[in-house]
Design a protein around this motif. Structure first.
Motif, PDB file in Angstrom:
ATOM      1  N   GLY A   1     -67.859 -23.618 -25.252  1.00 30.41           N
ATOM      2  CA  GLY A   1     -66.923 -22.771 -25.975  1.00 30.41           C
ATOM      3  C   GLY A   1     -66.365 -23.427 -27.231  1.00 30.41           C
ATOM      4  O   GLY A   1     -66.831 -24.478 -27.677  1.00 30.41           O
ATOM      5  N   TYR A   2     -65.350 -22.797 -27.780  1.00 32.99           N
ATOM      6  CA  TYR A   2     -64.780 -23.218 -29.064  1.00 32.99           C
ATOM      7  C   TYR A   2     -64.349 -24.685 -29.085  1.00 32.99           C
ATOM      8  O   TYR A   2     -64.584 -25.393 -30.074  1.00 32.99           O
ATOM      9  CB  TYR A   2     -63.607 -22.300 -29.438  1.00 32.99           C
ATOM     10  CG  TYR A   2     -63.451 -22.049 -30.907  1.00 32.99           C
ATOM     11  CD1 TYR A   2     -63.343 -23.102 -31.814  1.00 32.99           C
ATOM     12  CD2 TYR A   2     -63.396 -20.752 -31.414  1.00 32.99           C
ATOM     13  CE1 TYR A   2     -63.200 -22.874 -33.172  1.00 32.99           C
ATOM     14  CE2 TYR A   2     -63.252 -20.510 -32.773  1.00 32.99           C
ATOM     15  CZ  TYR A   2     -63.154 -21.584 -33.645  1.00 32.99           C
ATOM     16  OH  TYR A   2     -63.000 -21.359 -34.983  1.00 32.99           O
ATOM     17  N   PRO A   3     -63.712 -25.197 -27.992  1.00 35.30           N
ATOM     18  CA  PRO A   3     -63.311 -26.615 -28.035  1.00 35.30           C
ATOM     19  C   PRO A   3     -64.484 -27.548 -28.347  1.00 35.30           C
ATOM     20  O   PRO A   3     -64.298 -28.592 -28.971  1.00 35.30           O
ATOM     21  CB  PRO A   3     -62.749 -26.865 -26.629  1.00 35.30           C
ATOM     22  CG  PRO A   3     -62.258 -25.522 -26.201  1.00 35.30           C
ATOM     23  CD  PRO A   3     -63.257 -24.536 -26.759  1.00 35.30           C
ATOM     24  N   GLY A   4     -65.683 -27.134 -27.920  1.00 32.99           N
ATOM     25  CA  GLY A   4     -66.860 -27.960 -28.185  1.00 32.99           C
ATOM     26  C   GLY A   4     -67.299 -27.943 -29.637  1.00 32.99           C
ATOM     27  O   GLY A   4     -67.970 -28.870 -30.101  1.00 32.99           O
ATOM     28  N   TYR A   5     -66.936 -26.871 -30.376  1.00 29.67           N
ATOM     29  CA  TYR A   5     -67.316 -26.760 -31.793  1.00 29.67           C
ATOM     30  C   TYR A   5     -66.336 -27.507 -32.692  1.00 29.67           C
ATOM     31  O   TYR A   5     -66.608 -27.701 -33.873  1.00 29.67           O
ATOM     32  CB  TYR A   5     -67.344 -25.295 -32.243  1.00 29.67           C
ATOM     33  CG  TYR A   5     -68.228 -24.368 -31.447  1.00 29.67           C
ATOM     34  CD1 TYR A   5     -69.376 -24.831 -30.810  1.00 29.67           C
ATOM     35  CD2 TYR A   5     -67.924 -23.013 -31.336  1.00 29.67           C
ATOM     36  CE1 TYR A   5     -70.187 -23.972 -30.075  1.00 29.67           C
ATOM     37  CE2 TYR A   5     -68.730 -22.146 -30.605  1.00 29.67           C
ATOM     38  CZ  TYR A   5     -69.843 -22.635 -29.977  1.00 29.67           C
ATOM     39  OH  TYR A   5     -70.631 -21.785 -29.255  1.00 29.67           O
ATOM     40  N   VAL A   6     -65.167 -27.838 -32.155  1.00 29.35           N
ATOM     41  CA  VAL A   6     -64.150 -28.563 -32.933  1.00 29.35           C
ATOM     42  C   VAL A   6     -63.777 -29.821 -32.151  1.00 29.35           C
ATOM     43  O   VAL A   6     -62.613 -30.105 -31.901  1.00 29.35           O
ATOM     44  CB  VAL A   6     -62.917 -27.674 -33.215  1.00 29.35           C
ATOM     45  CG1 VAL A   6     -63.272 -26.555 -34.161  1.00 29.35           C
ATOM     46  CG2 VAL A   6     -62.345 -27.095 -31.917  1.00 29.35           C
ATOM     47  N   SER A   7     -64.815 -30.566 -31.779  1.00 32.43           N
ATOM     48  CA  SER A   7     -64.632 -31.678 -30.840  1.00 32.43           C
ATOM     49  C   SER A   7     -63.658 -32.722 -31.373  1.00 32.43           C
ATOM     50  O   SER A   7     -62.926 -33.330 -30.592  1.00 32.43           O
ATOM     51  CB  SER A   7     -65.980 -32.319 -30.519  1.00 32.43           C
ATOM     52  OG  SER A   7     -66.635 -32.718 -31.718  1.00 32.43           O
TER      53      SER A   7
ATOM     54  N   SER B   1     -65.886 -33.222 -36.879  1.00 38.69           N
ATOM     55  CA  SER B   1     -66.662 -32.705 -35.745  1.00 38.69           C
ATOM     56  C   SER B   1     -68.077 -32.451 -36.243  1.00 38.69           C
ATOM     57  O   SER B   1     -68.251 -31.715 -37.205  1.00 38.69           O
ATOM     58  CB  SER B   1     -66.071 -31.388 -35.233  1.00 38.69           C
ATOM     59  OG  SER B   1     -64.688 -31.539 -34.964  1.00 38.69           O
ATOM     60  N   SER B   2     -69.060 -33.079 -35.595  1.00 35.66           N
ATOM     61  CA  SER B   2     -70.444 -32.988 -36.087  1.00 35.66           C
ATOM     62  C   SER B   2     -71.344 -32.363 -35.046  1.00 35.66           C
ATOM     63  O   SER B   2     -71.263 -32.720 -33.866  1.00 35.66           O
ATOM     64  CB  SER B   2     -70.990 -34.389 -36.394  1.00 35.66           C
ATOM     65  OG  SER B   2     -70.154 -35.057 -37.301  1.00 35.66           O
ATOM     66  N   PHE B   3     -72.227 -31.480 -35.487  1.00 32.42           N
ATOM     67  CA  PHE B   3     -73.335 -31.089 -34.620  1.00 32.42           C
ATOM     68  C   PHE B   3     -74.642 -31.345 -35.330  1.00 32.42           C
ATOM     69  O   PHE B   3     -74.838 -30.894 -36.460  1.00 32.42           O
ATOM     70  CB  PHE B   3     -73.257 -29.627 -34.169  1.00 32.42           C
ATOM     71  CG  PHE B   3     -74.264 -29.363 -33.079  1.00 32.42           C
ATOM     72  CD1 PHE B   3     -74.078 -29.898 -31.814  1.00 32.42           C
ATOM     73  CD2 PHE B   3     -75.420 -28.647 -33.330  1.00 32.42           C
ATOM     74  CE1 PHE B   3     -75.018 -29.710 -30.806  1.00 32.42           C
ATOM     75  CE2 PHE B   3     -76.366 -28.446 -32.323  1.00 32.42           C
ATOM     76  CZ  PHE B   3     -76.161 -28.980 -31.063  1.00 32.42           C
TER      77      PHE B   3
END
Lengths: 142, 396
Positions: free
Chosen positions: B55-61, B78-80
């Motif tokens: 979810g969102y928390p994972g996109y703004v780690s 926050s990097s992906f």
């Protein structure tokens, strides 16, 4: 009889005569091929021309590598119940100098395949709904 | 540009715990800070690797971990970058330090992974190649791993016994790693009984999906030089995060076709070769300098590809190198002394950081029963989807 539809629009065509072709893009400026076409422009960084023409890719090529899937993939793969294992082949198209992936035709004996052997394009049913039968391109031994 | 220094390294053990990924990340972050003898209030920048499946928390780690550690007005990123996410986070932290914007940076990656095959994100998205390969072809990650494995067999004469030998080697290495999820020495007979998932690969040839977390504390060379623990310092000599060069004629996930080589000269190096090459160039080092390597063994067969990509041997000679024992602990250049993904499974945004944690542990001489004797230079490398990859070289 239910109508036949491609599993995805714009990737391949089945003709009335039973022939099957993959449809990609070709850059008129540098000659590069793209499959799927995806964008309206050329992705060769030395070119970058604005347009790609629709082009039919070679229907024969040589097998680069192959495998099979013995367990059902997760959605969105439309796996049948019970699950039917299938082969997957990566085929090098000589004129296009590219490799294109496809499932292997039903009944292909994966253990008998060898890299370098000639393959040809075909199409088979992938799944069906109440309204239509969805078709996909596949590779079979030529 | 001066090299940054690793002052602290920490992990949460890998497993299938089913808890919130933030819990794991905070455990790893606190472990890394404790290892460095520093507190959260010493951190000037926090760089985190994103997870796509929480979810969102994972996109703004970055801000997720900053909030969990307690808001302190810290700058975050926050990097992906798929499997390279952790290395991109390390690179982001390094850039902040090298730019003089902070002395100390914290890097965190953590994941909670679903069971079974990774699938694409939900929805109907024919524009997304990751959706297409699943929906149209049923081409899972193991499908690609198996295509690469079969290619090694066809092109270089690799055998299922070679793949099993990689598993046996890494499973022995992992016995000595308390953070590994699987600590069991496999025998050839046990491997032969494992079900084939995608010919020629068996279940035990393919890495699992795991929960886990890893963290690093990085500092400027000047800051580090003022500390008393200099004998534990490890230097980051290079970080490579290059993309492929066009035309990429090797079939990479998630694409269903390669680039066409018509109309353009083929690049000098394959994508995987180029990831390592860029790191060697930056570090001013080469394959002969390596004491050890941590490579991304998504499958046993893929480890053999990496031997060639990082220059441990010529193309087609990886099986001979493996059989010589050179890549086992005690050999010339042990590969995956941590146990690798074979023993960890993959916790995507944590994995590249975990690789550097292992390099740090080895180069400090703190690896216990899996210690590579006299380790001076370590390399970690991986490749993910969509043209992402990374390589880190660390030195003593």
């Amino acid at each position: 009889m239910k109508p036949r539809r491609p599993v995805v629009e714009g990737y391949f065509e089945e003709r009335a005569d039973g022939s099957v072709v993959l449809v990609g893009g070709r850059c008129d400026a540098c000659g590069a091929y793209f499959f799927p076409k995806r964008f309206s422009f050329c992705r060769n960084p030395g070119c970058g021309a604005p347009g790609l023409a629709d082009v039919e890719l070679s229907t024969r090529g040589v097998l680069w590598s192959f495998t099979d899937n013995r367990y059902a993939p997760p959605p969105p793969y439309p796996a049948a119940e019970p699950f039917e294992p299938y082969g997957v082949g990566a085929v090098t198209l000589e004129a296009e100098q590219m490799v294109v992936l496809g499932q292997l035709a039903r009944g292909t004996d994966v253990s008998a395949l060898r890299a370098g052997q000639l393959m040809e394009l075909c199409a088979e049913d992938l799944y069906e709904t109440d309204d239509a039968v969805f078709r996909v391109w596949k590779w079979r031994t030529a | 540009m001066s090299e940054v220094v690793v002052l602290g390294a920490g992990m949460h053990p890998w497993g299938k715990w089913g808890r919130n990924f933030v819990e794991y990340g905070v455990v790893a972050a606190r472990a890394a800070l404790a290892d460095a003898g520093l507190g959260w209030d010493d951190v000037g920048f926090l760089a985190a690797g994103n997870t796509m499946r929480n979810g969102y928390p994972g996109y703004v780690s970055g801000s997720t971990f900053a909030q969990a550690l307690g808001w302190r007005g810290t700058r975050v990123s926050s990097s992906f970058a798929a499997c390279a996410s952790g290395a991109v986070a390390i690179d982001s932290a390094r850039a902040q330090i090298q730019a003089g914007r902070c002395d100390v940076a914290l890097v965190v990656g953590a994941d909670t992974a679903p069971k079974g095959f990774f699938g694409p994100l939900p929805g109907v998205r024919p524009e997304d190649p990751d959706w297409i390969r699943f929906h149209v072809l049923g081409a899972t990650n193991p499908t690609y791993f198996a295509l690469y494995a079969r290619r090694r067999m066809e092109a270089y004469g690799a055998t299922a016994d070679d793949f099993a030998a990689v598993k046996i080697k890494n499973s022995r290495h992992g016995l000595e790693n308390p953070n590994a999820r699987y600590r069991k020495a496999f025998t050839a007979a046990e491997i032969a009984e494992s079900p084939v998932v995608a010919d020629p690969l068996r279940l035990v040839d393919i890495c699992a999906t795991s929960d886990g977390a890893a963290a690093l504390v990085l500092a400027s060379a000047e800051y580090a030089a003022r500390r008393a623990d200099r004998d534990r310092h490890v230097r980051i000599a290079a970080i490579s995060t290059v993309t492929p060069r066009y035309p990429n004629t090797y079939l990479d996930m998630p694409d269903i076709a390669t680039d066409s080589a018509v109309g353009a000269a083929s690049p000098e190096r394959s994508f995987r070769d180029s990831i390592a090459h860029a790191a060697y160039e930056e570090a001013g080092l080469g394959p002969d300098d390596l004491s050890l390597a941590e490579v991304y063994d998504l499958s046993t067969a893929l480890e053999l590809d990496w031997y060639e990509n990082i220059g441990l041997c010529a193309e087609g000679e990886a099986e001979a190198l493996l059989r010589s024992g050179a890549t086992a602990l005690g050999g010339r250049v042990p590969v995956n002394p941590s146990g690798g993904l074979a023993c960890f499974g993959e916790a995507i945004p944590a994995q590249a950081i975990a690789q550097v944690v292992e390099l740090t542990t080895q180069l400090r001489g703190e690896a216990g029963g899996r210690q590579v004797t006299g380790a001076r230079v370590g390399l970690s490398i991986n490749q993910g989807l969509f043209g992402h990859g990374s390589c880190v070289i660390a030195t003593r």
